[in-house]
Write a protein that holds these residues in place. Structure first.
Motif, PDB file in Angstrom:
ATOM      1  N   PHE A   5       1.254  -1.163   0.168  1.00  0.00           N
ATOM      2  CA  PHE A   5      -0.207   0.149  -0.133  1.00  0.00           C
ATOM      3  C   PHE A   5       1.116   1.430   0.018  1.00  0.00           C
ATOM      4  O   PHE A   5       1.605   1.380   0.538  1.00  0.00           O
ATOM      5  N   LEU A   6       0.364   3.007  -0.795  1.00  0.00           N
ATOM      6  CA  LEU A   6       1.174   3.111  -0.484  1.00  0.00           C
ATOM      7  C   LEU A   6      -0.165   4.527  -0.438  1.00  0.00           C
ATOM      8  O   LEU A   6      -0.962   3.870  -0.916  1.00  0.00           O
ATOM      9  N   THR A   7       0.086   5.331   0.510  1.00  0.00           N
ATOM     10  CA  THR A   7      -0.871   6.352   1.142  1.00  0.00           C
ATOM     11  C   THR A   7       0.126   7.344   2.107  1.00  0.00           C
ATOM     12  O   THR A   7       1.353   6.734   2.225  1.00  0.00           O
ATOM     13  N   HIS A   8      -0.732   8.477   1.888  1.00  0.00           N
ATOM     14  CA  HIS A   8      -0.061   9.311   2.706  1.00  0.00           C
ATOM     15  C   HIS A   8      -0.316   9.720   4.047  1.00  0.00           C
ATOM     16  O   HIS A   8      -0.375  10.654   4.701  1.00  0.00           O
ATOM     17  N   ASN A   9      -1.439   9.466   4.294  1.00  0.00           N
ATOM     18  CA  ASN A   9      -1.909   8.886   5.459  1.00  0.00           C
ATOM     19  C   ASN A   9      -2.424   7.500   5.846  1.00  0.00           C
ATOM     20  O   ASN A   9      -3.007   6.875   5.415  1.00  0.00           O
ATOM     21  N   TYR A  10      -1.178   7.363   6.827  1.00  0.00           N
ATOM     22  CA  TYR A  10      -1.913   5.786   7.947  1.00  0.00           C
ATOM     23  C   TYR A  10      -1.911   6.347   9.371  1.00  0.00           C
ATOM     24  O   TYR A  10      -0.511   6.820  10.124  1.00  0.00           O
ATOM     25  N   LEU A  11      -2.446   5.203  10.124  1.00  0.00           N
ATOM     26  CA  LEU A  11      -2.846   5.180  11.471  1.00  0.00           C
ATOM     27  C   LEU A  11      -1.470   5.170  12.393  1.00  0.00           C
ATOM     28  O   LEU A  11      -0.245   4.534  12.206  1.00  0.00           O
ATOM     29  N   GLY A  12      -1.117   6.267  13.003  1.00  0.00           N
ATOM     30  CA  GLY A  12       0.385   6.839  13.339  1.00  0.00           C
ATOM     31  C   GLY A  12       0.410   5.740  15.207  1.00  0.00           C
ATOM     32  O   GLY A  12       1.421   4.998  15.198  1.00  0.00           O
ATOM     33  N   THR A  13      -0.825   5.103  15.072  1.00  0.00           N
ATOM     34  CA  THR A  13      -0.215   4.140  16.897  1.00  0.00           C
ATOM     35  C   THR A  13      -1.776   3.779  16.257  1.00  0.00           C
ATOM     36  O   THR A  13      -2.943   3.561  15.923  1.00  0.00           O
ATOM     37  N   PRO A  14      -2.255   2.386  17.219  1.00  0.00           N
ATOM     38  CA  PRO A  14      -3.271   1.529  16.815  1.00  0.00           C
ATOM     39  C   PRO A  14      -4.464   2.244  17.686  1.00  0.00           C
ATOM     40  O   PRO A  14      -4.518   2.411  18.793  1.00  0.00           O
TER      41      PRO A  14
END
Length: 277
Positions: A5-14
Motif C-alpha cells: 500500500f502506498l498512502t500519505h496517511n496511515y494510522l500512527g498508533t494502534p
C-alpha cells in the motif's frame, strides 16, 4: 501474494482513526492470506507494526507533510512553486521506498489516491489505483490536476473509485471508464459492533476539512430545529475546519445541540455509535 500500500496517511498508533478504513482493508487482506506492507510518510523513518500490519515510515520533512496533508493543501500546492517543490520531494522519497519494496519482491502496488501517492508510484510493476472523494474532486477543480492525472490514471492496471460519482469524475477527466465492479467504498470493520441503544442523536465521523462537507450536517440539524425537532449532533474528528464549523453552528443557533469531541480511538468511537440514533 505481496501487496504494498502506498498512502500519505496511515494510522500512527494502534486504534487511532487517522485512516481507519485503510487499516480495515489491510487487516481484511491479511485474514485472506495476502501479505500487506504499508509505505507511508513520517517525520521519523523506520519499520513499525500497527495492528499486525507491517509499516515502513519514510522520512519526509514536516513542511512537506503540511503541503500533502489534505486535498485543499494539495490543491494549493499545484498553484505554488513551493508546493511543487514539496510534491517533488514527497515523490522522490516515496518512490525510492516503493522501489525498494518492488526490488524485495512486491507483486502489486496499491496507491490510495492518484495525488500525491499515485504520482510517486514507480513503474515496472502492476499498479492498483484507488481514487477517493478528495483527490477525485481535484479533477473537477483544477485543469493542472487533470493534465497531471491523465497519465497516472491511464497507467493503472486496475482503477477503483469509492463511489459511482467519483468514477464519473475520473472518466470525464481522463477518459478512463471505471467498471461498476470496481466501485469499492472504503470498508469499516464493524465485527462485534452491537445494535445502537439510541438516545444521542446523529453522529458524524470525519476529518474536519472542507472536502468532507461536514457543514451539511450542521445545516440538517438547523432544518430540523426549524421544523420543531431538537436533534443533537456529535462530530468526531479534527482538522483545519473545526473552528469554522464551531462558528457556523453558533451562527445557525444550534451550538447547544452540537458537540465537537475531537479525534477518538476506535473503542471510543464505538461507544458513541452505541448511543446514536
Amino acid at each position: 501474494m505481496r501487496v504494498v500500500f502506498l498512502t500519505h496517511n496511515y494510522l500512527g498508533t494502534p486504534g487511532r482513526p487517522s485512516d481507519g478504513s485503510l487499516a480495515s482493508l489491510a487487516r481484511a487482506l491479511l485474514r485472506r492470506g495476502i501479505f500487506v506492507h504499508v509505505v507511508a510518510p513520517s517525520d521519523d523513518s523506520g519499520e513499525t507494526e500497527v495492528d499486525g500490519v507491517s509499516v515502513s515510515r519514510v522520512r519526509v520533512s514536516r513542511s512537506v507533510q503540511e503541503w500533502i496533508g489534505s486535498s485543499d493543501r494539495i490543491a494549493s500546492a499545484l498553484r505554488s512553486p513551493l508546493g511543487w517543490l514539496a510534491l517533488r520531494r514527497f515523490r522522490s522519497a516515496m518512490r525510492a521506498a516503493a522501489q525498494k519494496e518492488v526490488t524485495d519482491g512486491a507483486d502489486i502496488l496499491h496507491a490510495h489516491s492518484w495525488l500525491p501517492v499515485g504520482y510517486a508510484a514507480p513503474s515496472g510493476i502492476p499498479l492498483v489505483l484507488t481514487v477517493d472523494g478528495p483527490d477525485g474532486a481535484l479533477l473537477l477543480r483544477s485543469r493542472t490536476a487533470r493534465a497531471m492525472a491523465r497519465p497516472i490514471l491511464q497507467r493503472a492496471s486496475v482503477l477503483t473509485a469509492v463511489s459511482r460519482e467519483v468514477g464519473n469524475w475520473v472518466q470525464a477527466a481522463a477518459g478512463r471508464f471505471v467498471d461498476p465492479s470496481y466501485i469499492h467504498p472504503m470498508p469499516a470493520d464493524t465485527r462485534g459492533y452491537p445494535w445502537t441503544r439510541g438516545g444521542s442523536g446523529a453522529v458524524v465521523i470525519s476529518r474536519l476539512i472542507p472536502a468532507k462537507r461536514v457543514d451539511l450536517a450542521l445545516e440538517a440539524v438547523a432544518e430540523l430545529v426549524a421544523s420543531g425537532h431538537d436533534f443533537p449532533l456529535t462530530i468526531i474528528g479534527d482538522g483545519t475546519e473545526r473552528a469554522a464549523l464551531e462558528q457556523r453552528a453558533a451562527r445557525l443557533g444550534i451550538a447547544a445541540l452540537v458537540r465537537f469531541v475531537g479525534a477518538r480511538t476506535e473503542v471510543e468511537v464505538r461507544s458513541y455509535l452505541e448511543r446514536a440514533d
